[in-house]
Design an enzyme around this catalytic site. Structure first.
Site, PDB file in Angstrom:
ATOM      1  N   ASN A  10       0.882  -1.168   0.000  1.00  0.00           N
ATOM      2  CA  ASN A  10       0.000   0.000   0.000  1.00  0.00           C
ATOM      3  C   ASN A  10       0.923   1.222   0.000  1.00  0.00           C
ATOM      4  OD1 ASN A  10      -1.766   2.076   0.484  1.00  0.00           O
ATOM      5  ND2 ASN A  10      -2.352   1.395   2.548  1.00  0.00           N
ATOM      6  N   TRP A  11       1.060   1.807  -1.161  1.00  0.00           N
ATOM      7  CA  TRP A  11       2.019   2.921  -1.299  1.00  0.00           C
ATOM      8  C   TRP A  11       1.525   4.202  -0.627  1.00  0.00           C
ATOM      9  CZ3 TRP A  11       4.475   3.059  -6.911  1.00  0.00           C
ATOM     10  CH2 TRP A  11       5.148   1.857  -7.139  1.00  0.00           C
ATOM     11  N   LYS A  12       0.231   4.256  -0.320  1.00  0.00           N
ATOM     12  CA  LYS A  12      -0.373   5.471   0.252  1.00  0.00           C
ATOM     13  C   LYS A  12      -0.082   6.669  -0.667  1.00  0.00           C
ATOM     14  CE  LYS A  12      -0.235   3.301   4.725  1.00  0.00           C
ATOM     15  NZ  LYS A  12      -0.268   3.424   6.165  1.00  0.00           N
ATOM     16  N   HIS A  95      -9.778   1.541   4.206  1.00  0.00           N
ATOM     17  CA  HIS A  95      -8.549   1.666   4.993  1.00  0.00           C
ATOM     18  C   HIS A  95      -8.803   2.622   6.162  1.00  0.00           C
ATOM     19  CE1 HIS A  95      -4.485   2.751   6.172  1.00  0.00           C
ATOM     20  NE2 HIS A  95      -4.095   1.627   5.606  1.00  0.00           N
ATOM     21  N   GLU A  97      -7.150   4.956   7.370  1.00  0.00           N
ATOM     22  CA  GLU A  97      -6.860   6.371   7.085  1.00  0.00           C
ATOM     23  C   GLU A  97      -8.016   7.022   6.331  1.00  0.00           C
ATOM     24  OE1 GLU A  97      -3.044   5.700   5.266  1.00  0.00           O
ATOM     25  OE2 GLU A  97      -2.246   5.098   7.219  1.00  0.00           O
ATOM     26  N   GLU A 167      -6.016  -4.795  10.162  1.00  0.00           N
ATOM     27  CA  GLU A 167      -4.971  -3.812  10.442  1.00  0.00           C
ATOM     28  C   GLU A 167      -5.266  -3.064  11.735  1.00  0.00           C
ATOM     29  OE1 GLU A 167      -2.750  -2.573   6.626  1.00  0.00           O
ATOM     30  OE2 GLU A 167      -4.506  -1.302   6.797  1.00  0.00           O
ATOM     31  N   GLY A 173       2.022   2.208  10.688  1.00  0.00           N
ATOM     32  CA  GLY A 173       3.006   3.278  10.568  1.00  0.00           C
ATOM     33  C   GLY A 173       3.710   3.624  11.867  1.00  0.00           C
ATOM     34  N   SER A 213       2.866  -2.227  10.258  1.00  0.00           N
ATOM     35  CA  SER A 213       4.306  -2.356  10.538  1.00  0.00           C
ATOM     36  C   SER A 213       4.883  -3.722  10.166  1.00  0.00           C
ATOM     37  CB  SER A 213       4.609  -2.005  12.004  1.00  0.00           C
ATOM     38  OG  SER A 213       4.261  -0.647  12.261  1.00  0.00           O
ATOM     39  N   GLY A 235       4.771   1.227   4.715  1.00  0.00           N
ATOM     40  CA  GLY A 235       6.131   1.770   4.625  1.00  0.00           C
ATOM     41  C   GLY A 235       7.141   0.856   3.940  1.00  0.00           C
TER      42      GLY A 235
HETATM   43  P1  PGA Z   1       2.479   0.239   7.587  1.00  0.00           P
HETATM   44  O1  PGA Z   1       1.047   0.497   6.906  1.00  0.00           O
HETATM   45  O2  PGA Z   1       3.001  -1.060   7.047  1.00  0.00           O
HETATM   46  O3  PGA Z   1       3.316   1.410   7.181  1.00  0.00           O
HETATM   47  O4  PGA Z   1       2.251   0.162   9.058  1.00  0.00           O
HETATM   48  C1  PGA Z   1       0.151  -0.541   6.673  1.00  0.00           C
HETATM   49  C2  PGA Z   1      -1.129  -0.020   6.064  1.00  0.00           C
HETATM   50  O5  PGA Z   1      -1.613   1.046   6.478  1.00  0.00           O
HETATM   51  O6  PGA Z   1      -1.692  -0.653   5.161  1.00  0.00           O
END
Ligand code: PGA
Length: 250
Positions: A10-12, A95, A97, A167, A173, A213, A235
């Site tokens: 997931n590049w965000k 997600h 976010e 998640e 993150g 993470s 990340g």
């Molecule tokens: P992260 O993000 O690996 O940076 O914790 C995971 C995600 O939000 O899909």
């Protein structure tokens, strides 16, 4: 039948279109593993160059978001038809976010899941608890409720193909990964929840990822758990390390 692992980056909101192509060129030779489905969920504007750059490889392109309406006056949004026409196969729905910053709710998640399937896209449906909910001991009830609503009116033959991403919000993150036992406990409970909504066959078929993470150092331990069928990686998906995550079993 054993479920095939699926590992998605997931590049965000990272990588311009030209940076995306450079990153794909770097990762291409590193993410080859026949035992794993490999997906890169890239920003909308990167989708077309990313599809082009991954032609003839094992990498499949996914989107990070999608609107639940067919088309129309929804400034700034991307429809399922647009994604399909551009060559997208998977789409992340709900997600945390997007739930936090963009008013996505369990109800709109459900509408998006239905719309994705209508167009032949595979949804990666996200769920997860906050730190406070974990401390209150309500994690499993919470994530099962999220998933029950997300799958309302979705027939079993479609649900079987869906991906669930568990998640925990406190692990995203933060570098604070759930232990393999914590992640397994919730993924197992989610599978049980799917068997209650549908049946055992659907629960056995559906793939459940862990996200939060995930790194090259913890991937092997997490993915060895019986109910964890891969990961949604933020990340670490932007670095050559992603190759080590995809090849966690080598
Ligand atoms: P992260 O993000 O690996 O940076 O914790 C995971 C995600 O939000 O899909």
């Amino acid at each position: 039948m054993a479920r095939k692992k699926i590992i998605a980056g997931n590049w965000k909101m990272n990588m311009t279109p030209s940076e995306a192509v450079t990153l794909i060129e770097t990762l291409k030779p590193l993410v080859q593993n026949d035992e794993v489905d490999v997906v890169f969920c890239v920003p909308s504007i990167d989708i077309i160059p990313a599809v082009e750059a991954t032609k003839g490889t094992n990498i499949v392109i996914g989107a990070q978001n999608m609107h639940y309406e067919e088309k129309g006056a929804f400034t700034g949004e991307t429809s399922a038809r647009m994604l399909v026409d551009a060559g997208v196969k998977y789409v992340i729905i709900g997600h945390s976010e997007r739930r936090e910053y963009f008013a996505v709710t369990d109800q709109t998640v459900n509408k998006s899941v239905l719309k994705a399937f209508e167009h032949g896209l595979i949804p990666i449906v996200c769920c997860g608890e906050s730190l406070m909910q974990r401390e209150q001991g309500i994690t499993i009830g919470w994530v099962c409720q999220q998933i029950k609503i997300a799958f309302q009116n979705v027939p079993a033959d479609q649900a079987k193909k869906a991906i669930i991403a568990y998640e925990p919000i406190w692990a995203i993150g933060t570098g604070k990964v759930a232990t393999a036992e914590q992640a397994q406990e919730v993924c197992q409970a989610l599978r049980h929840c799917i068997s209650e909504i549908y049946d055992d066959a659907t629960a056995e078929a559906i793939r459940i990822q862990y996200g939060g993470s995930v790194s090259a150092d913890n991937a092997a331990e997490l993915f060895a758990e019986p109910d964890i069928d891969g990961g949604l990686v933020g990340g670490a998906s932007l670095k050559p390390d992603f190759g080590r995550i995809v090849n966690y079993n080598k």
